[in-house]
Design a protein around this motif. Structure first.
Motif, mmCIF file in Angstrom:
data_model
loop_
_atom_site.group_PDB
_atom_site.id
_atom_site.type_symbol
_atom_site.label_atom_id
_atom_site.label_comp_id
_atom_site.label_asym_id
_atom_site.label_seq_id
_atom_site.Cartn_x
_atom_site.Cartn_y
_atom_site.Cartn_z
ATOM 1 N N HIS A 67 8.319 -6.288 8.643
ATOM 2 C CA HIS A 67 7.986 -4.909 8.273
ATOM 3 C C HIS A 67 7.766 -4.117 9.555
ATOM 4 N N LYS A 68 8.563 -3.068 9.748
ATOM 5 C CA LYS A 68 8.352 -2.214 10.913
ATOM 6 C C LYS A 68 7.107 -1.359 10.656
ATOM 7 N N PRO A 69 6.412 -0.948 11.717
ATOM 8 C CA PRO A 69 5.291 -0.021 11.484
ATOM 9 C C PRO A 69 5.849 1.289 10.921
ATOM 10 N N VAL A 70 5.188 1.828 9.899
ATOM 11 C CA VAL A 70 5.719 3.067 9.302
ATOM 12 C C VAL A 70 5.342 4.291 10.134
ATOM 13 N N GLY A 113 0.246 -8.281 -1.068
ATOM 14 C CA GLY A 113 -0.317 -7.166 -1.836
ATOM 15 C C GLY A 113 -1.750 -6.838 -1.440
ATOM 16 N N GLN A 114 -2.199 -7.398 -0.317
ATOM 17 C CA GLN A 114 -3.578 -7.106 0.103
ATOM 18 C C GLN A 114 -3.659 -5.899 1.027
ATOM 19 N N LEU A 115 -2.518 -5.472 1.550
ATOM 20 C CA LEU A 115 -2.443 -4.205 2.280
ATOM 21 C C LEU A 115 -1.264 -3.423 1.712
ATOM 22 N N LYS A 116 -1.302 -2.100 1.889
ATOM 23 C CA LYS A 116 -0.178 -1.266 1.417
ATOM 24 C C LYS A 116 0.727 -0.961 2.625
ATOM 25 N N SER A 117 0.769 0.289 3.081
ATOM 26 C CA SER A 117 1.596 0.597 4.259
ATOM 27 C C SER A 117 0.879 0.124 5.523
ATOM 28 N N ILE A 168 0.125 -11.113 10.895
ATOM 29 C CA ILE A 168 -0.953 -11.230 9.894
ATOM 30 C C ILE A 168 -0.924 -10.009 8.967
ATOM 31 N N LEU A 169 -0.725 -8.823 9.551
ATOM 32 C CA LEU A 169 -0.656 -7.612 8.719
ATOM 33 C C LEU A 169 0.570 -7.650 7.794
ATOM 34 N N GLU A 170 1.690 -8.152 8.330
ATOM 35 C CA GLU A 170 2.908 -8.258 7.501
ATOM 36 C C GLU A 170 2.646 -9.189 6.312
ATOM 37 N N ASP A 171 1.983 -10.317 6.578
ATOM 38 C CA ASP A 171 1.700 -11.273 5.499
ATOM 39 C C ASP A 171 0.764 -10.655 4.452
ATOM 40 N N LEU A 172 -0.252 -9.918 4.923
ATOM 41 C CA LEU A 172 -1.182 -9.291 3.973
ATOM 42 C C LEU A 172 -0.448 -8.257 3.115
ATOM 43 N N LYS A 173 0.498 -7.566 3.717
ATOM 44 C CA LYS A 173 1.298 -6.596 2.939
ATOM 45 C C LYS A 173 2.121 -7.350 1.882
#
Ligand SMILES: NC(=O)c1ccc[n+]([C@@H]2O[C@H](COP(=O)([O-])OP(=O)(O)OC[C@H]3O[C@@H](n4cnc5c(N)ncnc54)[C@H](OP(=O)(O)O)[C@@H]3O)[C@@H](O)[C@H]2O)c1
Length: 308
Positions: A163-166, A139-143, A131-136
């Motif tokens: 997207h790996k966790p930064v 464009g609804q989340l950044k890093s 879900i976080l990857e999709d929001l990124k």
């Protein structure tokens, strides 16, 4: 020989993060989040760390708004936390909870973390990360990143991750180094930056300071003399954190200390390579953590004394 480090670190997604953050999740910093947040920004701090469960997102957003800085010159981190009673989030709660964070902050945070692996219900961590990857992607989340993830938690989300966790934000200081090694190895392999909270634990929370205390005091005395200004042992620990390539998330609700924190943000490298190595080596002989929670569950502890 001194090492060269920067005041920002580069993340996997090509963004940069200031090496020191003022957090408002603990102590007086949490109680006085608005006034202290404003003071931190006025003092030179450019990174504020908050989370849903701290109930300081609104104050964080307000301190950013009230400061004379532009929003793009400030780095804000928040976190998807469990419910206040500690229960996990169901997957359909994630998007509305993140929207609530954005509304309270008044802008999209530069970095958004999963506060710990138990924010997801058993077996749902991978889906929550998706879900976080999709929001990124939308464009609804950044890093996006994680916090308090053990090796087994990292492995779940890294497998096939878009997207790996930064970052992984952990209790990180010399007395956790031995325990964290398996996590640090995974992070080095994938380029995940460590963020340290509780960095001052060896000096402030360990019952005696253990074997590191005299080492930090000796280094503090040497660099204070060279620098011409007092660099106390807590600052030595923060500079060691930076030298290790780790973001320091510290806190204070004391205005005088917040001002000093702002000065630390741009200090040059004052530790020698030998001193950095000595702090690590002495730290690795002890295991002591303040925030135990789940980090000691299903994650073998090193066979080390606590150094009291
Ligand atoms: N992701 C997570 O699960 C997690 C967990 C814990 C913390 N965090 C984040 O990390 C932030 C910092 O955590 P932390 O409090 O553990 O960090 P810390 O840097 O180890 O400790 C900060 C505390 O030390 C005190 N302090 C600072 N310098 C001092 C000095 N020279 N002498 C005596 N006391 C001193 C401050 O008290 P005064 O207010 O009196 O200055 C403050 O309460 C939190 O606010 C939060 O944003 C995240």
């Amino acid at each position: 020989m001194t090492i060269q480090s920067s005041v920002t670190f580069k993340l996997l997604d090509d963004t940069t993060i200031p090496w020191i953050a003022w957090g408002n999740g603990t102590g007086d910093a949490k109680v006085k989040a608005l006034d202290c947040g404003r003071a931190a920004l006025e003092s030179g701090i450019r990174h504020i760390d908050t989370a849903q469960i701290y109930h300081t997102e609104k104050e964080t957003g307000e301190s950013v708004k009230q400061s004379s800085l532009k929003r793009e010159d400030i780095y804000v981190t928040s976190k998807l936390s469990s419910h206040d009673d500690g229960s996990s989030r169901s997957l359909d709660e994630v998007v509305p909870a993140i929207q609530e964070s954005v509304d309270k902050l008044g802008s999209v945070p530069d970095l958004f973390l999963v506060h710990n692996p138990y924010v997801a219900k058993p077996g749902e961590l991978k889906s929550l990360w998706k879900i976080l990857e999709d929001l990124k992607d939308q464009g609804q989340l950044k890093s996006i990143g994680v916090s308090n993830f053990r090796p087994q938690d990292l492995e779940i989300i890294l497998e096939g991750a878009k997207h790996k966790p930064v970052v992984n934000q952990l209790e990180y200081h010399p007395y956790t180094l031995a325990h964290l090694q398996p996590i640090l190895d995974i992070q080095a392999k994938h380029g995940i930056v460590t963020e340290s909270y509780g960095a001052l634990t060896p000096l402030l929370r360990h019952p005696t300071g253990g074997p590191l205390k005299p080492v930090l005091e000796r280094i503090s005395a040497r660099i204070s003399k060279v620098h011409g200004k007092t660099i106390d042992p807590t600052v030595v620990l923060l500079l060691w954190t930076r030298a290790m390539g780790v973001v320091a998330v510290t806190a204070s609700g004391n205005i005088e200390r917040i001002k000093k924190m702002g000065e630390i943000a741009t200090l040059p490298d004052l530790l020698t390579e030998e001193e950095i190595k000595e702090i690590s080596e002495v730290g690795k002989k002890v295991h002591f953590r303040h925030y135990t929670e789940h980090m000691e569950n299903d994650f073998a502890l090193p066979d080390l004394p606590n150094g009291a």
